[in-house]
Design a protein around this motif. Structure first.
Motif, PDB file in Angstrom:
ATOM      1  N   ILE A 104      52.586   5.700  63.560  1.00 24.47           N
ATOM      2  CA  ILE A 104      52.785   6.815  64.500  1.00 24.47           C
ATOM      3  C   ILE A 104      53.251   8.063  63.752  1.00 24.47           C
ATOM      4  N   LEU A 105      54.309   7.900  62.928  1.00 29.31           N
ATOM      5  CA  LEU A 105      54.833   8.996  62.112  1.00 29.31           C
ATOM      6  C   LEU A 105      55.156   8.458  60.728  1.00 29.31           C
ATOM      7  N   SER A 106      55.127   9.314  59.744  1.00 27.17           N
ATOM      8  CA  SER A 106      55.536   8.900  58.405  1.00 27.17           C
ATOM      9  C   SER A 106      57.052   8.741  58.355  1.00 27.17           C
ATOM     10  N   THR A 107      57.517   8.049  57.338  1.00 30.29           N
ATOM     11  CA  THR A 107      58.965   7.859  57.189  1.00 30.29           C
ATOM     12  C   THR A 107      59.671   9.198  57.018  1.00 30.29           C
ATOM     13  N   ALA A 108      59.084  10.097  56.223  1.00 31.10           N
ATOM     14  CA  ALA A 108      59.707  11.414  55.997  1.00 31.10           C
ATOM     15  C   ALA A 108      59.813  12.199  57.302  1.00 31.10           C
ATOM     16  N   ASP A 109      58.750  12.208  58.090  1.00 32.57           N
ATOM     17  CA  ASP A 109      58.767  12.944  59.358  1.00 32.57           C
ATOM     18  C   ASP A 109      59.757  12.330  60.342  1.00 32.57           C
ATOM     19  N   THR A 110      59.826  11.012  60.370  1.00 31.13           N
ATOM     20  CA  THR A 110      60.751  10.344  61.292  1.00 31.13           C
ATOM     21  C   THR A 110      62.197  10.613  60.905  1.00 31.13           C
ATOM     22  N   CYS A 111      62.513  10.463  59.616  1.00 29.34           N
ATOM     23  CA  CYS A 111      63.902  10.657  59.172  1.00 29.34           C
ATOM     24  C   CYS A 111      64.346  12.107  59.315  1.00 29.34           C
ATOM     25  N   ALA A 112      63.389  13.050  59.223  1.00 26.30           N
ATOM     26  CA  ALA A 112      63.742  14.463  59.384  1.00 26.30           C
ATOM     27  C   ALA A 112      64.258  14.767  60.781  1.00 26.30           C
ATOM     28  N   CYS A 113      63.916  13.924  61.751  1.00 22.89           N
ATOM     29  CA  CYS A 113      64.385  14.129  63.129  1.00 22.89           C
ATOM     30  C   CYS A 113      65.887  13.879  63.271  1.00 22.89           C
ATOM     31  N   TYR A 114      66.474  13.156  62.324  1.00 23.30           N
ATOM     32  CA  TYR A 114      67.872  12.773  62.435  1.00 23.30           C
ATOM     33  C   TYR A 114      68.827  13.760  61.771  1.00 23.30           C
ATOM     34  N   MET A 115      68.304  14.801  61.171  1.00 18.80           N
ATOM     35  CA  MET A 115      69.156  15.850  60.606  1.00 18.80           C
ATOM     36  C   MET A 115      68.403  17.160  60.650  1.00 18.80           C
ATOM     37  N   ASN A 116      68.738  17.986  61.622  1.00 19.62           N
ATOM     38  CA  ASN A 116      68.080  19.281  61.776  1.00 19.62           C
ATOM     39  C   ASN A 116      69.079  20.288  62.309  1.00 19.62           C
ATOM     40  N   ASP A 117      68.602  21.476  62.654  1.00 19.86           N
ATOM     41  CA  ASP A 117      69.499  22.548  63.108  1.00 19.86           C
ATOM     42  C   ASP A 117      70.294  22.132  64.340  1.00 19.86           C
ATOM     43  N   THR A 118      69.641  21.467  65.278  1.00 18.41           N
ATOM     44  CA  THR A 118      70.323  21.080  66.516  1.00 18.41           C
ATOM     45  C   THR A 118      71.460  20.098  66.244  1.00 18.41           C
ATOM     46  N   ILE A 119      71.224  19.128  65.383  1.00 15.73           N
ATOM     47  CA  ILE A 119      72.269  18.147  65.083  1.00 15.73           C
ATOM     48  C   ILE A 119      73.402  18.805  64.297  1.00 15.73           C
ATOM     49  N   LEU A 362      70.092  41.978  60.755  1.00 16.34           N
ATOM     50  CA  LEU A 362      70.528  42.926  59.736  1.00 16.34           C
ATOM     51  C   LEU A 362      70.742  42.244  58.392  1.00 16.34           C
ATOM     52  N   LEU A 363      71.133  40.982  58.440  1.00 23.10           N
ATOM     53  CA  LEU A 363      71.500  40.253  57.229  1.00 23.10           C
ATOM     54  C   LEU A 363      70.290  39.790  56.434  1.00 23.10           C
ATOM     55  N   THR A 364      69.276  39.252  57.123  1.00 26.79           N
ATOM     56  CA  THR A 364      68.141  38.669  56.415  1.00 26.79           C
ATOM     57  C   THR A 364      66.921  38.592  57.336  1.00 26.79           C
ATOM     58  N   ASP A 365      65.753  38.485  56.701  1.00 25.07           N
ATOM     59  CA  ASP A 365      64.511  38.291  57.455  1.00 25.07           C
ATOM     60  C   ASP A 365      64.222  36.813  57.691  1.00 25.07           C
ATOM     61  N   ILE A 366      64.979  35.948  57.044  1.00 24.44           N
ATOM     62  CA  ILE A 366      64.781  34.501  57.189  1.00 24.44           C
ATOM     63  C   ILE A 366      65.298  34.056  58.554  1.00 24.44           C
ATOM     64  N   ASP A 367      64.653  33.043  59.115  1.00 23.78           N
ATOM     65  CA  ASP A 367      65.070  32.489  60.408  1.00 23.78           C
ATOM     66  C   ASP A 367      66.463  31.874  60.286  1.00 23.78           C
ATOM     67  N   LEU A 368      67.427  32.498  60.942  1.00 22.49           N
ATOM     68  CA  LEU A 368      68.826  32.058  60.879  1.00 22.49           C
ATOM     69  C   LEU A 368      69.239  31.638  62.283  1.00 22.49           C
ATOM     70  N   ARG A 369      69.710  30.402  62.445  1.00 21.78           N
ATOM     71  CA  ARG A 369      69.941  29.864  63.783  1.00 21.78           C
ATOM     72  C   ARG A 369      71.418  29.558  64.045  1.00 21.78           C
ATOM     73  N   ASP A 370      71.679  28.937  65.208  1.00 22.78           N
ATOM     74  CA  ASP A 370      73.051  28.788  65.691  1.00 22.78           C
ATOM     75  C   ASP A 370      73.908  27.844  64.864  1.00 22.78           C
ATOM     76  N   SER A 371      73.313  27.045  63.993  1.00 21.68           N
ATOM     77  CA  SER A 371      74.125  26.142  63.176  1.00 21.68           C
ATOM     78  C   SER A 371      74.919  26.913  62.123  1.00 21.68           C
ATOM     79  N   VAL A 372      74.451  28.105  61.720  1.00 21.96           N
ATOM     80  CA  VAL A 372      75.131  28.867  60.663  1.00 21.96           C
ATOM     81  C   VAL A 372      76.542  29.288  61.075  1.00 21.96           C
TER      82      VAL A 372
END
Length: 587
Positions: A104-119, A362-372
């Protein structure tokens, strides 16, 4: 003749023997059934786990497709979550094994779900909440508000609703309820000692058995306070993105399902959800007063019991003043935590507010989200000392010089003890389900199966989805329900060409609105146990909040929510997610 008598004598003997054999057989059968019942009572969890996996296996073998393979994993996890046969965190790790194994999903794609911006937002928000609790800042806020509002039952109840709702916006609803329960009991017990009302009443179950201890049941006043605390902590959690796990579950599922869409910001969520939170908390205050304190029924017994008089108000005021005084003057620890808390909220709100240029733009053009911001505040807590005694390091008075360094505003030991690590895996498991259901096309197939609903008005569809979620969430974990249903709702919106937020956000909020069963949410369990509230009383009391919260959601989101998010039309990125990306090209 003699032979006939002998035959006649032998026949009953055979019957007796057969009867004895039958009795022995029945005894063995009953013994076996008792042993089986005992075995199932002890080992029912592992028996169910094996049986459930084997029961679903034929469908996997007969219909070998990616959708069925994903459905097998989702149903397996759903059964384990509902019955709690394994710890929820362990069940949440099943996709790490089964998604790659079933293709269904690769191991890398599956494990990436367990540590992301939301978590990371979840972890940082909990560290902030633990620091508030560790410094006793939440207790000072609670007692300060209750000291200010006044000491009649109506005012105290109003203060309780305000404080619990506000605190629950930032800390878990479990911690908010657990904080308010001792304060409630302290006030009610002092009133009881002063002869004004009672906290509990005893009821003898069987008059003929005086040896059996009497049942302890709360009075209506106690029930009003307990239920108000539980309900308002639930409503408060919906006011901010970090208020409860279901909000963050939605954020992760939405952003992974629709990567081309603009992410869910703290500011938009708070602006859209704050009004419905306030209205629901206000309705809770009115409801518990009508149901338990005789409001609008001035001649009723409930109203008579709820009138404490000037003496009772003086006692209540004295209790709250004394408990507030025991906290002592506000400490540097509380100042430091409060400063970082307000800094984090400020950075969240003005990260990318829309009406002005945000600091992240103002700080950067990179996508900066609420975890910062929240992780930044969490790190600063280890920089700032709990006790600023270091300023006396060069004091001329040797007694003032510090002899050891102060710990930070929070310590890792405190975080380790109070952090609900299992919820992190629960969120990750939900994100893995969402990603797997999209990659396997399962969610799309289920969403297309619900296409006949498209002929109904959108607001009717919204009401049906909210009713379904509000009913289902009473029976199991709120986050678990969100994990299973939100991916399907997302694909249903795509199939019907409705903006995904239109159904997903109300469904997310309704996942939190569990009022009728102790298992629905921890605040219900806390007040049920501490307040000795029977389940049937909780069910009866929770029906009304379940109704008015549904009505409020159906009214507020199609009006105010749609205006805030600007989601009147079906977006191109959702159409692209349905037809243009590589995942759905296989569907």
């Amino acid at each position: 003749m003699a032979e006939n008598r002998e035959d006649e004598g032998e026949e009953p003997r055979e019957r007796v023997e057969r009867r004895e054999e039958l009795v022995n057989y029945l005894r063995k059968l009953l013994s076996c059934l008792r042993d089986t019942g005992r075995f199932l009572k002890i080992y029912w969890k592992i028996v169910f786990a094996i049986f459930w996996a084997l029961f679903l296996l034929p469908f996997l073998l007969i219909y070998d497709s990616s959708e069925v393979r994903c459905a097998y994993v989702v149903l397996l996890m759903g059964g384990y979550w509902v019955t709690d046969c394994f710890p929820m965190a362990i069940t949440s790790l099943i996709p790490v094994v089964m998604f790659p194994a079933l293709g269904i999903l690769s191991t890398a794609d599956t494990c990436a779900c367990y540590m992301n911006d939301t978590i990371m937002v979840f972890i940082g928000g909990l560290i902030l909440a633990i620091a508030i609790e560790h410094s006793n800042l939440h207790l000072r806020i609670a007692l300060g508000v209750m000291k200010t509002v006044g000491c009649s039952h109506a005012r105290l109840l109003g203060g309780l609703c305000i404080v619990t709702t506000f605190v629950s916006m930032w800390v878990s609803n479990t911690a908010a309820t657990a904080m308010m329960v001792p304060i409630i009991f302290a006030v009610l017990r002092e009133l009881e000692q002063a002869g004004v009302g009672a906290v509990f009443k005893s009821k003898i179950v069987d008059p003929e058995r005086p040896d059996i201890p009497p049942e302890i049941r709360p009075t209506k006043i106690t029930r009003a306070y307990m239920l108000a605390a539980a309900y308002c902590s639930t409503f408060g959690g919906t006011g901010t993105l970090v208020g409860t796990g279901t909000n963050l579950t939605f954020k992760g599922i939405y952003e992974s399902t629709f990567p081309e869409a603009e992410g869910i910001s703290f500011t938009d969520w708070m602006i859209a959800s704050f009004p419905q939170m306030v209205v629901n908390s206000f309705l809770t205050w009115v409801y518990v007063r009508i149901a338990y304190l005789g409001y609008l029924r001035p001649r009723s017994k409930d109203a008579e019991m709820a009138t404490i008089g000037s003496e009772g108000e003086a006692v209540t005021n004295q209790v709250i003043q004394e408990r507030y005084k025991n906290l002592g003057p506000i400490t540097f620890h509380e100042y430091g935590v409060a400063a970082l808390f307000f800094m984090c909220v400020f950075l969240w709100i003005f990260r990318k507010p829309g009406f002005i240029v945000g600091w992240s733009e103002l700080l950067t053009d990179i996508d900066l989200r609420d975890s910062v911001p929240v992780i930044f505040a969490s790190i600063l807590m280890f920089f700032i000392p709990k006790d600023p005694s270091f300023i006396y390091s060069y004091s001329q008075d040797p007694a003032k010089r510090p002899r050891r360094s102060s710990e930070g505003l929070i310590t890792w030991k405190v975080i380790e003890t109070k952090m609900p690590w299992s919820l992190m895996f629960l969120l990750g498991g939900g994100f893995a389900i969402s990603r797997g259901s999209v990659a396997s096309c399962m969610a799309k197939r289920v969403g297309e199966a619900l296409l006949p609903l498209r002929y109904l008005p959108p607001i009717v569809i919204l009401a049906l989805v909210c009713f379904f979620e509000g009913t289902l969430t009473d029976f199991t974990s709120n986050v678990g329900i969100a994990n299973i249903t939100l991916p399907v709702i997302a694909q249903m919106c795509v199939a019907m060409e409705i903006h995904p937020m239109y159904l997903m956000i109300p469904a997310t909020l309704m996942c939190s609105f569990s009022f009728r069963l102790p298992v629905g949410t921890p605040p219900n369990a806390i007040v049920t146990v501490s307040g000795h509230i029977p389940t049937n009383w909780l069910i009866a009391g929770g029906c009304v909040p379940a109704i008015y919260s549904l009505i409020v959601e159906v009214i507020f989101f199609p009006t105010w929510g749609v205006f805030v998010y600007g989601i009147k039309d079906f977006p191109d990125w959702a159409r692209y997610a349905a037809t243009g990306n590589n995942t759905n090209a296989r569907c």
